[in-house]
Design a protein around this motif. Structure first.
Motif, mmCIF file in Angstrom:
data_model
loop_
_atom_site.group_PDB
_atom_site.id
_atom_site.type_symbol
_atom_site.label_atom_id
_atom_site.label_comp_id
_atom_site.label_asym_id
_atom_site.label_seq_id
_atom_site.Cartn_x
_atom_site.Cartn_y
_atom_site.Cartn_z
ATOM 1 N N SER A 24 2.111 -6.200 -12.319
ATOM 2 C CA SER A 24 1.722 -5.961 -13.704
ATOM 3 C C SER A 24 1.013 -4.613 -13.800
ATOM 4 C CB SER A 24 0.807 -7.077 -14.218
ATOM 5 O OG SER A 24 -0.417 -7.072 -13.503
ATOM 6 N N SER A 25 0.997 -4.063 -14.997
ATOM 7 C CA SER A 25 0.284 -2.812 -15.260
ATOM 8 C C SER A 25 -0.500 -2.969 -16.543
ATOM 9 C CB SER A 25 1.263 -1.647 -15.410
ATOM 10 O OG SER A 25 1.921 -1.384 -14.207
ATOM 11 N N ASP A 26 -1.679 -2.357 -16.569
ATOM 12 C CA ASP A 26 -2.484 -2.322 -17.780
ATOM 13 C C ASP A 26 -3.344 -1.060 -17.739
ATOM 14 O OD1 ASP A 26 -4.668 -2.841 -16.114
ATOM 15 O OD2 ASP A 26 -4.831 -4.938 -16.699
ATOM 16 N N HIS A 27 -4.368 -0.998 -18.585
ATOM 17 C CA HIS A 27 -5.200 0.204 -18.659
ATOM 18 C C HIS A 27 -5.974 0.491 -17.369
ATOM 19 C CE1 HIS A 27 -8.103 -2.921 -19.566
ATOM 20 N NE2 HIS A 27 -9.038 -2.055 -19.259
ATOM 21 N N THR A 28 -6.100 -0.481 -16.469
ATOM 22 C CA THR A 28 -6.825 -0.268 -15.208
ATOM 23 C C THR A 28 -5.907 0.164 -14.072
ATOM 24 O OG1 THR A 28 -6.629 -2.568 -14.439
ATOM 25 C CG2 THR A 28 -8.528 -2.027 -15.846
ATOM 26 N N GLY A 29 -4.598 0.106 -14.287
ATOM 27 C CA GLY A 29 -3.666 0.535 -13.259
ATOM 28 C C GLY A 29 -2.555 -0.459 -12.998
ATOM 29 N N HIS A 30 -2.046 -0.415 -11.788
ATOM 30 C CA HIS A 30 -0.899 -1.231 -11.380
ATOM 31 C C HIS A 30 -1.339 -2.229 -10.316
ATOM 32 C CE1 HIS A 30 2.974 -2.077 -9.346
ATOM 33 N NE2 HIS A 30 3.440 -1.969 -10.576
ATOM 34 N N ARG A 31 -0.850 -3.447 -10.413
ATOM 35 C CA ARG A 31 -1.214 -4.519 -9.484
ATOM 36 C C ARG A 31 0.060 -5.197 -9.001
ATOM 37 N NH1 ARG A 31 -6.221 -6.594 -9.846
ATOM 38 N NH2 ARG A 31 -6.372 -5.725 -11.923
ATOM 39 N N VAL A 53 0.835 -1.199 0.000
ATOM 40 C CA VAL A 53 0.000 0.000 0.000
ATOM 41 C C VAL A 53 0.872 1.252 0.000
ATOM 42 C CG1 VAL A 53 -1.666 1.329 1.364
ATOM 43 C CG2 VAL A 53 -2.029 -1.103 0.981
ATOM 44 N N SER A 54 1.966 1.211 0.695
ATOM 45 C CA SER A 54 2.895 2.344 0.704
ATOM 46 C C SER A 54 3.369 2.657 -0.719
ATOM 47 C CB SER A 54 4.087 2.029 1.607
ATOM 48 O OG SER A 54 4.982 3.092 1.635
ATOM 49 N N ALA A 55 3.668 1.631 -1.479
ATOM 50 C CA ALA A 55 4.077 1.825 -2.874
ATOM 51 C C ALA A 55 2.919 2.340 -3.720
ATOM 52 C CB ALA A 55 4.608 0.520 -3.455
ATOM 53 N N ALA A 56 1.716 1.849 -3.471
ATOM 54 C CA ALA A 56 0.539 2.249 -4.250
ATOM 55 C C ALA A 56 0.199 3.723 -4.043
ATOM 56 C CB ALA A 56 -0.648 1.373 -3.879
ATOM 57 N N ASP A 91 -8.213 11.517 -4.954
ATOM 58 C CA ASP A 91 -9.621 11.145 -5.104
ATOM 59 C C ASP A 91 -9.810 9.735 -5.681
ATOM 60 O OD1 ASP A 91 -8.621 11.860 -7.578
ATOM 61 O OD2 ASP A 91 -10.488 12.802 -8.248
ATOM 62 N N GLU A 92 -8.730 8.975 -5.804
ATOM 63 C CA GLU A 92 -8.799 7.616 -6.345
ATOM 64 C C GLU A 92 -8.642 6.602 -5.205
ATOM 65 O OE1 GLU A 92 -6.970 8.242 -10.767
ATOM 66 O OE2 GLU A 92 -5.538 8.031 -9.143
ATOM 67 N N LEU A 93 -9.057 5.379 -5.473
ATOM 68 C CA LEU A 93 -8.999 4.325 -4.457
ATOM 69 C C LEU A 93 -7.885 3.329 -4.718
ATOM 70 C CD1 LEU A 93 -12.791 3.501 -4.000
ATOM 71 C CD2 LEU A 93 -11.270 4.532 -2.302
ATOM 72 N N ILE A 94 -7.358 2.796 -3.630
ATOM 73 C CA ILE A 94 -6.429 1.668 -3.653
ATOM 74 C C ILE A 94 -7.222 0.465 -3.172
ATOM 75 C CG2 ILE A 94 -4.358 0.674 -2.614
ATOM 76 C CD1 ILE A 94 -3.388 3.613 -2.203
ATOM 77 N N HIS A 95 -7.179 -0.616 -3.936
ATOM 78 C CA HIS A 95 -7.954 -1.816 -3.611
ATOM 79 C C HIS A 95 -7.014 -2.915 -3.116
ATOM 80 C CE1 HIS A 95 -11.347 0.082 -5.590
ATOM 81 N NE2 HIS A 95 -10.523 0.351 -6.607
ATOM 82 N N HIS A 111 -4.133 -3.213 -5.797
ATOM 83 C CA HIS A 111 -4.355 -2.663 -7.130
ATOM 84 C C HIS A 111 -4.618 -1.169 -6.986
ATOM 85 C CE1 HIS A 111 -7.023 -1.871 -10.736
ATOM 86 N NE2 HIS A 111 -5.889 -2.257 -11.260
ATOM 87 N N ASP A 112 -3.873 -0.371 -7.741
ATOM 88 C CA ASP A 112 -4.078 1.072 -7.721
ATOM 89 C C ASP A 112 -4.242 1.552 -9.157
ATOM 90 O OD1 ASP A 112 -1.389 2.240 -8.785
ATOM 91 O OD2 ASP A 112 -0.773 0.782 -7.276
ATOM 92 N N PRO A 113 -4.842 2.741 -9.348
ATOM 93 C CA PRO A 113 -5.108 3.220 -10.705
ATOM 94 C C PRO A 113 -3.892 3.778 -11.436
ATOM 95 C CG PRO A 113 -5.922 4.790 -9.097
ATOM 96 C CD PRO A 113 -5.423 3.590 -8.331
ATOM 97 N N GLY A 114 -2.753 3.843 -10.791
ATOM 98 C CA GLY A 114 -1.544 4.383 -11.418
ATOM 99 C C GLY A 114 -0.976 3.426 -12.454
ATOM 100 N N GLY A 115 0.013 3.886 -13.127
ATOM 101 C CA GLY A 115 0.678 3.074 -14.142
ATOM 102 C C GLY A 115 2.005 2.551 -13.642
#
Length: 123
Positions: free
Chosen positions: A99-106, A44-47, A54-58, A73-77
């Protein structure tokens, strides 16, 4: 069993997610509780670096009979500065990845109880 928690990227969320992960592990896999908290806090610290206010970390914890899979999973790239969290935790993890894709970074890490070596000393 799968547990989910979504948080906004605040300084307090690192501690909150860490306590939540320890609580889940304490219920499901007490032997992994300390490691689960450490992993959740690091991921979470990295996310937070990749997430706008205003975005969420899941966060997701999947429990199996012999492991915990913790995923954030976060919305960043892609994060060129990232990766040290996973490397730092590699001694704790059985396996890990990102991994990263159009939904963010996981990022995810699987924790398993390590079996201690048993040596036959001929006794």
């Amino acid at each position: 069993m799968v547990y989910r928690l979504s948080v906004f990227p605040t300084d307090a969320c690192v501690e909150n997610v860490g306590h939540w992960a320890r609580g889940v592990a304490q219920t499901e896999r007490p032997d992994l509780a300390r490691d689960a908290e450490q992993v959740a806090r690091a991921l979470v610290s990295a996310a937070i670096r990749r997430t706008k206010r205003d975005e969420l970390i899941h966060t997701r914890i999947e429990v199996t009979p012999d492991s915990l899979r913790i995923e954030v999973h976060d919305p960043g790239g892609y994060d060129a500065a990232g990766g040290f969290e996973t490397a730092e935790l590699s001694s704790t993890a059985t396996s890990f990845g990102a991994s990263s894709d159009h939904t963010g970074h996981r990022m995810w890490i699987i924790l398993r109880k390590r079996r201690e070596a048993c040596h036959d000393l001929g006794r």
